[in-house]
Design a protein around this motif. Structure first.
Motif, PDB file in Angstrom:
ATOM      1  N   PRO A 145     -10.996  -2.373 -13.996  1.00 11.09           N
ATOM      2  CA  PRO A 145     -12.006  -2.557 -12.948  1.00 11.09           C
ATOM      3  C   PRO A 145     -11.522  -3.641 -11.997  1.00 11.09           C
ATOM      4  CG  PRO A 145     -12.600  -3.821 -14.879  1.00 11.09           C
ATOM      5  CD  PRO A 145     -11.315  -3.112 -15.219  1.00 11.09           C
ATOM      6  N   ALA A 146     -12.379  -4.041 -11.075  1.00 10.65           N
ATOM      7  CA  ALA A 146     -12.062  -5.235 -10.290  1.00 10.65           C
ATOM      8  C   ALA A 146     -11.985  -6.411 -11.259  1.00 10.65           C
ATOM      9  CB  ALA A 146     -13.157  -5.472  -9.243  1.00 10.65           C
ATOM     10  N   TYR A 147     -10.978  -7.257 -11.107  1.00 11.01           N
ATOM     11  CA  TYR A 147     -10.821  -8.384 -12.031  1.00 11.01           C
ATOM     12  C   TYR A 147     -10.234  -9.573 -11.299  1.00 11.01           C
ATOM     13  CZ  TYR A 147      -5.874  -6.989 -12.227  1.00 11.01           C
ATOM     14  OH  TYR A 147      -4.573  -6.668 -11.909  1.00 11.01           O
ATOM     15  N   ASP A 148     -10.325 -10.747 -11.910  1.00 10.41           N
ATOM     16  CA  ASP A 148      -9.818 -11.978 -11.301  1.00 10.41           C
ATOM     17  C   ASP A 148      -8.307 -12.044 -11.501  1.00 10.41           C
ATOM     18  OD1 ASP A 148      -9.031 -14.757 -10.956  1.00 10.41           O
ATOM     19  OD2 ASP A 148     -11.179 -15.189 -10.859  1.00 10.41           O
ATOM     20  N   ARG A 149      -7.581 -11.775 -10.446  1.00 11.38           N
ATOM     21  CA  ARG A 149      -6.114 -11.699 -10.526  1.00 11.38           C
ATOM     22  C   ARG A 149      -5.489 -13.067 -10.763  1.00 11.38           C
ATOM     23  NH1 ARG A 149      -4.272  -6.704  -9.108  1.00 11.38           N
ATOM     24  NH2 ARG A 149      -5.872  -5.307  -8.254  1.00 11.38           N
ATOM     25  N   GLU A 150      -6.114 -14.114 -10.255  1.00 11.87           N
ATOM     26  CA  GLU A 150      -5.576 -15.457 -10.471  1.00 11.87           C
ATOM     27  C   GLU A 150      -5.616 -15.823 -11.955  1.00 11.87           C
ATOM     28  OE1 GLU A 150      -6.401 -20.105  -9.072  1.00 11.87           O
ATOM     29  OE2 GLU A 150      -7.470 -18.432  -8.105  1.00 11.87           O
ATOM     30  N   HIS A 151      -6.735 -15.516 -12.602  1.00 10.32           N
ATOM     31  CA  HIS A 151      -6.840 -15.796 -14.027  1.00 10.32           C
ATOM     32  C   HIS A 151      -5.907 -14.909 -14.842  1.00 10.32           C
ATOM     33  CE1 HIS A 151     -11.125 -17.662 -13.545  1.00 10.32           C
ATOM     34  NE2 HIS A 151     -10.155 -18.488 -13.201  1.00 10.32           N
ATOM     35  N   ALA A 152      -5.757 -13.656 -14.427  1.00  9.14           N
ATOM     36  CA  ALA A 152      -4.836 -12.758 -15.125  1.00  9.14           C
ATOM     37  C   ALA A 152      -3.408 -13.287 -15.042  1.00  9.14           C
ATOM     38  CB  ALA A 152      -4.915 -11.357 -14.530  1.00  9.14           C
ATOM     39  N   ALA A 153      -3.015 -13.792 -13.866  1.00 14.47           N
ATOM     40  CA  ALA A 153      -1.669 -14.347 -13.697  1.00 14.47           C
ATOM     41  C   ALA A 153      -1.494 -15.598 -14.553  1.00 14.47           C
ATOM     42  CB  ALA A 153      -1.413 -14.660 -12.227  1.00 14.47           C
ATOM     43  N   ALA A 154      -2.540 -16.410 -14.645  1.00 17.24           N
ATOM     44  CA  ALA A 154      -2.465 -17.632 -15.445  1.00 17.24           C
ATOM     45  C   ALA A 154      -2.308 -17.304 -16.929  1.00 17.24           C
ATOM     46  CB  ALA A 154      -3.707 -18.488 -15.214  1.00 17.24           C
ATOM     47  N   LEU A 155      -3.007 -16.270 -17.394  1.00 17.13           N
ATOM     48  CA  LEU A 155      -2.858 -15.865 -18.787  1.00 17.13           C
ATOM     49  C   LEU A 155      -1.459 -15.308 -19.054  1.00 17.13           C
ATOM     50  CD1 LEU A 155      -6.306 -14.160 -19.508  1.00 17.13           C
ATOM     51  CD2 LEU A 155      -5.454 -16.300 -20.471  1.00 17.13           C
ATOM     52  N   ALA A 156      -0.944 -14.543 -18.103  1.00 17.88           N
ATOM     53  CA  ALA A 156       0.412 -14.001 -18.251  1.00 17.88           C
ATOM     54  C   ALA A 156       1.431 -15.127 -18.373  1.00 17.88           C
ATOM     55  CB  ALA A 156       0.746 -13.088 -17.081  1.00 17.88           C
ATOM     56  N   ALA A 157       1.216 -16.193 -17.605  1.00 16.28           N
ATOM     57  CA  ALA A 157       2.127 -17.342 -17.664  1.00 16.28           C
ATOM     58  C   ALA A 157       2.085 -18.017 -19.033  1.00 16.28           C
ATOM     59  CB  ALA A 157       1.773 -18.344 -16.569  1.00 16.28           C
ATOM     60  N   LEU A 158       0.972 -17.848 -19.748  1.00 10.39           N
ATOM     61  CA  LEU A 158       0.846 -18.416 -21.091  1.00 10.39           C
ATOM     62  C   LEU A 158       1.384 -17.465 -22.169  1.00 10.39           C
ATOM     63  CD1 LEU A 158      -2.771 -19.909 -20.870  1.00 10.39           C
ATOM     64  CD2 LEU A 158      -0.605 -21.175 -20.812  1.00 10.39           C
ATOM     65  N   GLY A 159       1.907 -16.314 -21.729  1.00  9.88           N
ATOM     66  CA  GLY A 159       2.399 -15.331 -22.693  1.00  9.88           C
ATOM     67  C   GLY A 159       1.323 -14.407 -23.202  1.00  9.88           C
ATOM     68  N   ALA A 160       0.221 -14.289 -22.459  1.00  8.49           N
ATOM     69  CA  ALA A 160      -0.881 -13.403 -22.849  1.00  8.49           C
ATOM     70  C   ALA A 160      -1.243 -12.509 -21.671  1.00  8.49           C
ATOM     71  CB  ALA A 160      -2.093 -14.215 -23.298  1.00  8.49           C
ATOM     72  N   PRO A 161      -0.377 -11.588 -21.294  1.00  9.38           N
ATOM     73  CA  PRO A 161      -0.646 -10.730 -20.137  1.00  9.38           C
ATOM     74  C   PRO A 161      -1.925  -9.911 -20.321  1.00  9.38           C
ATOM     75  CG  PRO A 161       1.173  -9.853 -21.443  1.00  9.38           C
ATOM     76  CD  PRO A 161       0.884 -11.220 -21.970  1.00  9.38           C
ATOM     77  N   ALA A 162      -2.708  -9.798 -19.251  1.00  7.84           N
ATOM     78  CA  ALA A 162      -3.960  -9.042 -19.291  1.00  7.84           C
ATOM     79  C   ALA A 162      -3.730  -7.660 -18.700  1.00  7.84           C
ATOM     80  CB  ALA A 162      -5.043  -9.788 -18.506  1.00  7.84           C
ATOM     81  N   PHE A 163      -4.232  -6.645 -19.367  1.00  8.05           N
ATOM     82  CA  PHE A 163      -4.025  -5.273 -18.897  1.00  8.05           C
ATOM     83  C   PHE A 163      -5.178  -4.396 -19.366  1.00  8.05           C
ATOM     84  CE2 PHE A 163      -2.001  -5.863 -22.962  1.00  8.05           C
ATOM     85  CZ  PHE A 163      -2.288  -4.713 -23.693  1.00  8.05           C
ATOM     86  N   ALA A 164      -5.371  -3.282 -18.662  1.00  6.89           N
ATOM     87  CA  ALA A 164      -6.394  -2.316 -19.064  1.00  6.89           C
ATOM     88  C   ALA A 164      -5.837  -1.454 -20.184  1.00  6.89           C
ATOM     89  CB  ALA A 164      -6.797  -1.448 -17.877  1.00  6.89           C
ATOM     90  N   CYS A 165      -6.694  -1.104 -21.116  1.00  3.30           N
ATOM     91  CA  CYS A 165      -6.269  -0.361 -22.298  1.00  3.30           C
ATOM     92  C   CYS A 165      -7.196   0.834 -22.505  1.00  3.30           C
ATOM     93  CB  CYS A 165      -6.305  -1.282 -23.522  1.00  3.30           C
ATOM     94  SG  CYS A 165      -5.847  -0.503 -25.081  1.00  3.30           S
ATOM     95  N   THR A 166      -6.632   2.005 -22.712  1.00  2.00           N
ATOM     96  CA  THR A 166      -7.449   3.175 -23.021  1.00  2.00           C
ATOM     97  C   THR A 166      -7.791   3.166 -24.512  1.00  2.00           C
ATOM     98  OG1 THR A 166      -5.554   4.580 -23.539  1.00  2.00           O
ATOM     99  CG2 THR A 166      -6.289   4.513 -21.223  1.00  2.00           C
ATOM    100  N   PRO A 167      -8.856   3.850 -24.902  1.00  2.00           N
ATOM    101  CA  PRO A 167      -9.185   3.933 -26.338  1.00  2.00           C
ATOM    102  C   PRO A 167      -8.042   4.523 -27.172  1.00  2.00           C
ATOM    103  CG  PRO A 167     -11.058   4.601 -25.007  1.00  2.00           C
ATOM    104  CD  PRO A 167      -9.911   4.442 -24.058  1.00  2.00           C
ATOM    105  N   ASP A 168      -7.298   5.472 -26.604  1.00  2.00           N
ATOM    106  CA  ASP A 168      -6.198   6.077 -27.361  1.00  2.00           C
ATOM    107  C   ASP A 168      -5.054   5.091 -27.591  1.00  2.00           C
ATOM    108  OD1 ASP A 168      -7.471   8.505 -27.610  1.00  2.00           O
ATOM    109  OD2 ASP A 168      -6.587   9.347 -25.799  1.00  2.00           O
ATOM    110  N   LEU A 169      -4.868   4.127 -26.685  1.00  2.00           N
ATOM    111  CA  LEU A 169      -3.783   3.154 -26.828  1.00  2.00           C
ATOM    112  C   LEU A 169      -4.176   1.979 -27.722  1.00  2.00           C
ATOM    113  CD1 LEU A 169      -0.939   2.177 -25.936  1.00  2.00           C
ATOM    114  CD2 LEU A 169      -2.057   1.092 -23.949  1.00  2.00           C
ATOM    115  N   PHE A 170      -5.467   1.738 -27.865  1.00  2.00           N
ATOM    116  CA  PHE A 170      -5.927   0.536 -28.568  1.00  2.00           C
ATOM    117  C   PHE A 170      -5.357   0.395 -29.984  1.00  2.00           C
ATOM    118  CE2 PHE A 170      -9.112  -1.891 -31.040  1.00  2.00           C
ATOM    119  CZ  PHE A 170      -9.064  -3.078 -30.331  1.00  2.00           C
ATOM    120  N   PRO A 171      -5.307   1.451 -30.811  1.00  2.00           N
ATOM    121  CA  PRO A 171      -4.712   1.275 -32.144  1.00  2.00           C
ATOM    122  C   PRO A 171      -3.273   0.776 -32.089  1.00  2.00           C
ATOM    123  CG  PRO A 171      -5.929   3.333 -32.039  1.00  2.00           C
ATOM    124  CD  PRO A 171      -5.863   2.810 -30.637  1.00  2.00           C
TER     125      PRO A 171
END
Length: 402
Positions: free
Chosen positions: A358-384
């Motif tokens: 969805p619409a999301y805070d890109r600045e916070h997503a970039a900050a998490l990626a810099a910490l080694g925790a990239p944020a991404f959308a996940c489908t139910p089929d990919l979650f397992p």
């Protein structure tokens, strides 16, 4: 004879061409939705086509109420009448496949403001239930009269049971394999030896003259039910835009909680934090314990999760949020950094749904990626697969579009 064959072929070709043209005009007429003749198709509808056109016109037609040139009124409309809406819901289920029905219901709720009518039991019984309808019902939960709650729970339960049937088997199989691999030991006691994997790992030591394998390396099952038991925390943003993610996360939470090798905790949050772990036996109870909408305080939610971690190296924290933080931004990032430094596997999902990010805070997503925790959308089929990678401490299978 040849001339006869040519004439017959030409006639058949002309007939097929005319049929194809008529079908194209019919489809355009249904798309344009104007029975005044001004659409330019010159195509009149009758029977089932006319009935389909009326159901489409009620939803997508011009509802301005202005008169046409021929004196007729524009648009059938659905008005505010529950019986009329119930009849319309029955009509679209008659004329259109389920996938189209679900889209039309969603459009009706958004375009015509039918949310209030969903509080009536008679109307709920007529709808085609799906994840998005469940999200709408959950958002209306606090306003729902007692007479509608039982029907609403039945609708939600039907969707949840369908999702569990679709998702549970693969989730259990994928995570059982991951837990087994992550808990495998190299010097097992005799009763813990995994003979199948031991033999496969030592096939190069096969002695044909003796018809046997002499194992140089034993592979054993870990005692996952004891010291190697993994902990999973699902931390779910319950703001309005995350409705589908809340539904899927609740179903997955119940599946994970049913696995003995996992200790599963489920936390939902807006500006406050609610621990719904004690309801995980029934995901419907989890869903009705949420309150979609409101603000967001990710920092407070992560503080709660952090306070419940007892074995960081054996813990996976999954944050499901669009990252629009209404709390303390720096505090949120410091908590993520601290958890990762202690050995926690931290997963950040922008959404857990079929629709993508969805619409999301890109600045916070970039900050998490810099910490080694990239944020991404996940489908139910990919979650397992995402969870399996986190449990095994492997790189996450991040989709290219993430």
């Amino acid at each position: 004879m040849n001339a006869t064959v040519v004439d017959a072929t030409a006639t058949a070709t002309a007939t097929a061409t005319a049929t194809a043209t008529d079908e194209r005009l019919r489809r355009w007429r249904l798309v344009l939705g104007d029975d005044s003749g001004a659409d330019g198709t010159g195509c009149a509808l009758a029977g089932t086509d006319a009935a389909m056109d009326r159901t489409l016109q009620a939803l997508y037609g011009d509802r301005s109420g202005e008169d046409r040139a021929d004196g007729t009124r524009r648009g059938a409309g659905l008005g505010g009448s529950a019986p009329r809406v119930a009849r319309w819901l029955g009509d679209i289920r008659t004329y259109f496949p389920t996938s189209v029905v679900q889209v039309m219901q969603r459009d009706a709720i958004e375009r015509l403001g039918l949310s209030a009518l969903l509080l009536e039991p008679e109307l709920l019984e007529a709808v085609e239930a799906d994840v998005h309808l469940v999200g709408t019902l959950l958002s209306l939960n606090r306003a729902m009269p007692e007479t509608a709650k039982e029907t609403a729970r039945a609708v939600v339960r039907k969707v949840v049971q369908d999702l569990e049937r679709r998702l549970s088997s693969r989730t259990r199989a994928t995570l059982t394999g991951a837990l087994d691999r992550s808990s495998r030991v190299a010097r097992p006691r005799h009763r813990d030896i995994d003979w199948d994997r031991t033999i496969r790992a030592n096939l190069k030591h096969y002695l044909p003259e003796h018809g046997t394998v002499v194992p140089e390396r034993l592979v054993g099952h870990g005692r996952a039910a004891q010291s190697l038991r993994k902990e999973v925390m699902l931390c779910i943003d319950q703001s309005g835009s995350m409705a589908a993610s809340v539904v899927y996360a609740s179903v997955f939470g119940a599946v994970l909680a049913s696995m003995r090798a996992l200790d599963t905790r489920l936390v939902v949050f807006d500006t406050s934090v609610v621990d719904l772990t004690d309801r995980l036996a029934d995901p419907v109870d989890v869903l009705f314990g949420t309150q979609l909408g409101g603000g967001t305080d990710i920092n407070r939610a992560l503080a709660y999760c952090q306070s419940r971690i007892t074995r960081p190296a054996e813990t996976v924290v999954v944050l499901i949020s669009d990252l629009y933080e209404g709390g303390i931004r720096d505090g949120m990032l410091k908590r993520v950094a601290a958890m990762k430094a202690s050995g926690v596997q931290f997963v950040s999902l922008l959404a857990l749904s079929d629709e993508g990010a969805p619409a999301y805070d890109r600045e916070h997503a970039a900050a998490l990626a810099a910490l080694g925790a990239p944020a991404f959308a996940c489908t139910p089929d990919l979650f397992p697969d995402v969870m399996a990678a986190a449990l095994e401490k492997r790189p996450l299978p991040i989709p290219e579009s993430g």
